[in-house]
Design an enzyme around this catalytic site. Structure first.
Site, PDB file in Angstrom:
ATOM      1  N   CYS A   6       3.518   1.898   3.060  1.00 22.36           N
ATOM      2  CA  CYS A   6       2.778   1.663   4.300  1.00 22.36           C
ATOM      3  C   CYS A   6       3.290   0.402   4.992  1.00 22.36           C
ATOM      4  O   CYS A   6       2.655  -0.103   5.922  1.00 22.36           O
ATOM      5  CB  CYS A   6       1.278   1.552   4.026  1.00 22.36           C
ATOM      6  SG  CYS A   6       0.520   3.125   3.599  1.00 22.36           S
ATOM      7  N   TRP A   7       4.387  -0.153   4.498  1.00 18.83           N
ATOM      8  CA  TRP A   7       5.053  -1.302   5.127  1.00 18.83           C
ATOM      9  C   TRP A   7       4.189  -2.557   5.085  1.00 18.83           C
ATOM     10  O   TRP A   7       4.270  -3.400   5.971  1.00 18.83           O
ATOM     11  CB  TRP A   7       5.439  -0.975   6.573  1.00 18.83           C
ATOM     12  CG  TRP A   7       6.109   0.349   6.703  1.00 18.83           C
ATOM     13  CD1 TRP A   7       7.424   0.631   6.423  1.00 18.83           C
ATOM     14  CD2 TRP A   7       5.513   1.588   7.096  1.00 18.83           C
ATOM     15  NE1 TRP A   7       7.672   1.975   6.632  1.00 18.83           N
ATOM     16  CE2 TRP A   7       6.522   2.583   7.045  1.00 18.83           C
ATOM     17  CE3 TRP A   7       4.233   1.959   7.503  1.00 18.83           C
ATOM     18  CZ2 TRP A   7       6.282   3.906   7.382  1.00 18.83           C
ATOM     19  CZ3 TRP A   7       3.982   3.283   7.837  1.00 18.83           C
ATOM     20  CH2 TRP A   7       5.005   4.237   7.769  1.00 18.83           C
ATOM     21  N   HIS A   8       3.397  -2.709   4.021  1.00 17.15           N
ATOM     22  CA  HIS A   8       2.475  -3.838   3.907  1.00 17.15           C
ATOM     23  C   HIS A   8       2.893  -4.772   2.771  1.00 17.15           C
ATOM     24  O   HIS A   8       2.102  -5.105   1.902  1.00 17.15           O
ATOM     25  CB  HIS A   8       1.046  -3.326   3.660  1.00 17.15           C
ATOM     26  CG  HIS A   8       0.512  -2.479   4.756  1.00 17.15           C
ATOM     27  ND1 HIS A   8      -0.638  -1.709   4.627  1.00 17.15           N
ATOM     28  CD2 HIS A   8       0.946  -2.273   6.026  1.00 17.15           C
ATOM     29  CE1 HIS A   8      -0.871  -1.068   5.756  1.00 17.15           C
ATOM     30  NE2 HIS A   8       0.084  -1.398   6.618  1.00 17.15           N
ATOM     31  N   TYR A   9       4.117  -5.221   2.771  1.00 12.24           N
ATOM     32  CA  TYR A   9       4.646  -6.021   1.671  1.00 12.24           C
ATOM     33  C   TYR A   9       4.042  -7.422   1.713  1.00 12.24           C
ATOM     34  O   TYR A   9       4.002  -8.072   2.755  1.00 12.24           O
ATOM     35  CB  TYR A   9       6.173  -6.105   1.759  1.00 12.24           C
ATOM     36  CG  TYR A   9       6.812  -4.851   2.287  1.00 12.24           C
ATOM     37  CD1 TYR A   9       6.698  -3.649   1.603  1.00 12.24           C
ATOM     38  CD2 TYR A   9       7.503  -4.853   3.497  1.00 12.24           C
ATOM     39  CE1 TYR A   9       7.262  -2.482   2.099  1.00 12.24           C
ATOM     40  CE2 TYR A   9       8.071  -3.697   4.001  1.00 12.24           C
ATOM     41  CZ  TYR A   9       7.942  -2.514   3.312  1.00 12.24           C
ATOM     42  OH  TYR A   9       8.493  -1.359   3.807  1.00 12.24           O
ATOM     43  N   HIS A  39       0.850  -1.191   0.000  1.00  7.07           N
ATOM     44  CA  HIS A  39       0.000   0.000   0.000  1.00  7.07           C
ATOM     45  C   HIS A  39       0.886   1.242   0.000  1.00  7.07           C
ATOM     46  O   HIS A  39       1.885   1.303   0.719  1.00  7.07           O
ATOM     47  CB  HIS A  39      -0.898   0.010   1.240  1.00  7.07           C
ATOM     48  CG  HIS A  39      -1.949  -1.056   1.220  1.00  7.07           C
ATOM     49  ND1 HIS A  39      -2.176  -1.901   2.282  1.00  7.07           N
ATOM     50  CD2 HIS A  39      -2.838  -1.427   0.259  1.00  7.07           C
ATOM     51  CE1 HIS A  39      -3.157  -2.733   1.987  1.00  7.07           C
ATOM     52  NE2 HIS A  39      -3.569  -2.469   0.759  1.00  7.07           N
TER      53      HIS A  39
END
Length: 542
Positions: free
Chosen positions: A461-464, A294
């Protein structure tokens, strides 16, 4: 040095790995080893939600960097990942967001049998000890504490009123019967303190004699013998070590770490692996592909007329005072990550489920040095289409991989991002704010201005997710049982297996994946156990 032997070897003590270690070691006959590249997260204020940024780009963070982003003016993005017991749950925003029914039913439609919403809901409930809700959607007996953030503010209620008037209904539980609506977010919190899977799952299990945790263990590769993964090579300082897994190896190193380990082990696209001097072991083209994340910002800032009257004018305290405020009273700038309130909205009539996740933060002078006192509003596209890659940069296991999220590669992501900013501007201009609004910052007059700003400031958003994605097609890395295709003795169980990214923060879904993964592993063991007296135990070799 002779290798050690365990039944299960888990790589990565993050949000997923801690769950797996705790659940699998419940069987006292199963010897479990948990390997973690970092150490215990003992830094001062690690439990303070608002202090998380202090630990970015430190020894608690892998601090990866992206490749230059061609749609973001060539910028390299700092891609934080926790490097400690508890993993990214130790340095994240603590948000507990599950996603919606459509996310998981879509997984099932893609061939991932057993991963529809009705299938995964019991595993969300199993892990959860929810301090707010007690109903069919939530659990109260699980080891993971879920609560609400501190820091509610009257501006949040104005925000909700504006959203309701614009067609986004009020929702008292964004993880309940429906996701769409506006309300207060839940977080992995206990009495205002950060609560991770290390706290809830791993710590209570550490006294078990069949569970071993080895810290500062940097995995260098997997041991593969005749189509079966039999062990793990790793380094502790300058010492090379090997451990053998008599049953299974489970990768839980995350959407960057897990594909990187596979590639270093010769598992992945054969031509790319060979180019770095590594002998291909198993040609699996999907490894490291389909990376999704994201991408958030730009934001709209509502500046207020009288910050003092709104309780937003108090000066930022010095670090010692801020520390004391949190430790003694759970108040002050360290008590929250400023994401108490938000929404999930369908911004196009054609959207069946939420297409945008929205946030707002009351920006007091006490918390922010670079933003005017008021309300900051922003969001991101729930289901971005752009896909990136994790590849080898070199053949060394001690070098960072080449990570290219490829943000905005799909034009629809940019179009939807513009729509989110335009919607946030509409919220900010709503009449409910007329009496308190002094002006707007970042309102952007034209689409071109929004696009230019997005290319300048948008960030992760660090949502890998999805780099070892689950499925039945040729690009899938694991099947619905999380076994790596074409190899025995190896599963992946973390955010990398998501077929597509969920609509929202990914930590809750990752914990669910680990809960379900542990059940799948135990079910596989049971199906191969012939003795009634040992039913449910994990055999030495599956």
């Amino acid at each position: 040095m002779e290798p050690s032997h365990f039944d299960i070897v888990i790589v990565g003590a993050g949000s997923a790995g801690c769950v797996l270690a705790a659940r699998l070691s419940e069987d006292e006959t199963c010897r479990v080893l948990l390997l973690e590249a970092g150490g215990a997260a003992k830094a001062p204020l690690i439990a303070a939600p608002g202090a998380a940024k202090f630990f970015w780009d430190t020894e608690l963070d892998w601090a990866f960097r992206s490749e230059p982003q061609r749609h973001l003016n060539g910028r390299r993005i700092l891609l934080n990942r926790g490097k400690c017991i508890g993993g990214s749950g130790t340095i994240n925003w603590s948000a507990y967001v599950r996603g919606n029914r459509g996310d998981y039913d879509h997984w099932a439609q893609l061939g991932c049998t057993g991963w529809g919403y009705d299938d995964v809901l019991p595993f969300f409930r199993k892990s959860e000890c929810n301090a707010i809700h007690d109903d069919e959607w939530h659990g109260r007996e699980g080891p993971l504490h879920v609560g609400e953030y501190n820091g509610r503010h009257p501006l949040h209620e104005m925000y909700f009123e504006a959203l309701e008037d614009l067609g986004v209904p009020r929702n008292l539980d964004l993880n309940g019967a429906r996701q769409e609506g506006c309300g207060y977010h839940q977080g992995t919190l206990l009495n205002g303190v950060r609560f991770t899977t290390a706290n809830g799952f791993l710590e209570p299990a550490l006294d078990r004699p069949n569970l071993t945790v080895e810290s500062f263990a940097h995995v260098t590769g997997l041991v593969v013998d005749k189509g079966r993964v039999t062990g793990v090579d790793y380094a502790v300082g300058r010492t090379a070590k090997r451990t053998m897994a008599d049953a299974e190896v489970i990768l839980a190193a995350g959407a960057i770490g897990s594909p990187h380990i596979l590639l270093l082990s010769g598992i992945g696209p054969a031509d790319e692996i060979a180019a770095h001097g590594i002998a291909p072991v198993h040609d699996l083209t999907g490894v490291g592909r389909h990376l999704r994340d994201h991408l958030a910002r730009p934001s709209i800032e509502i500046m207020v007329k009288d910050p003092e009257a709104m309780g937003l004018g108090k000066a930022m305290p010095d670090p010692d005072t801020a520390k004391e405020m949190f430790e003694k009273h759970r108040t002050g700038p360290l008590s929250t990550m400023q994401i108490e309130a938000g929404a999930f909205a369908r911004l196009r009539e054609s959207d069946e489920y939420s297409s945008a996740q929205l946030f707002c933060a009351a920006t007091s002078a006490e918390r922010f040095r670079d933003m005017p006192p008021g309300l900051s509003i922003w969001g991101y596209v729930c289901r971005p289409r752009s896909e990136g890659t994790v590849k080898l940069a070199t053949g060394s296991p001690f070098d960072r991989p080449a990570i290219d999220p490829n943000y905005f590669d799909d034009p629809d992501d940019l179009d939807r991002s513009v729509e989110i900013v335009e919607f946030c501007r509409e919220v900010a201009n709503h009449k409910v704010f007329d009496e308190v609004r002094a002006g707007l910052r970042g309102a952007f007059g034209t689409r071109e201005e929004i696009v230019a700003e997005a290319r300048d400031v948008a960030s992760t958003c660090w949502h890998y997710t999805s780099t070892c994605r689950m499925g039945t097609d040729d690009e899938a890395v694991v099947g619905p049982d999380l076994r790596v295709k074409g190899l025995d003795g190896l599963r992946v169980c973390d955010a990398s297996i998501m077929p597509t990214i969920v609509s929202g923060n990914t930590n809750a879904a990752t914990i669910m994946i680990a809960e379900k993964g542990a059940d799948l592993i135990r079910a596989g063991a049971s199906s191969q156990t012939t003795s009634a007296s040992s039913e449910g135990r994990i055999p030495r070799r599956l």
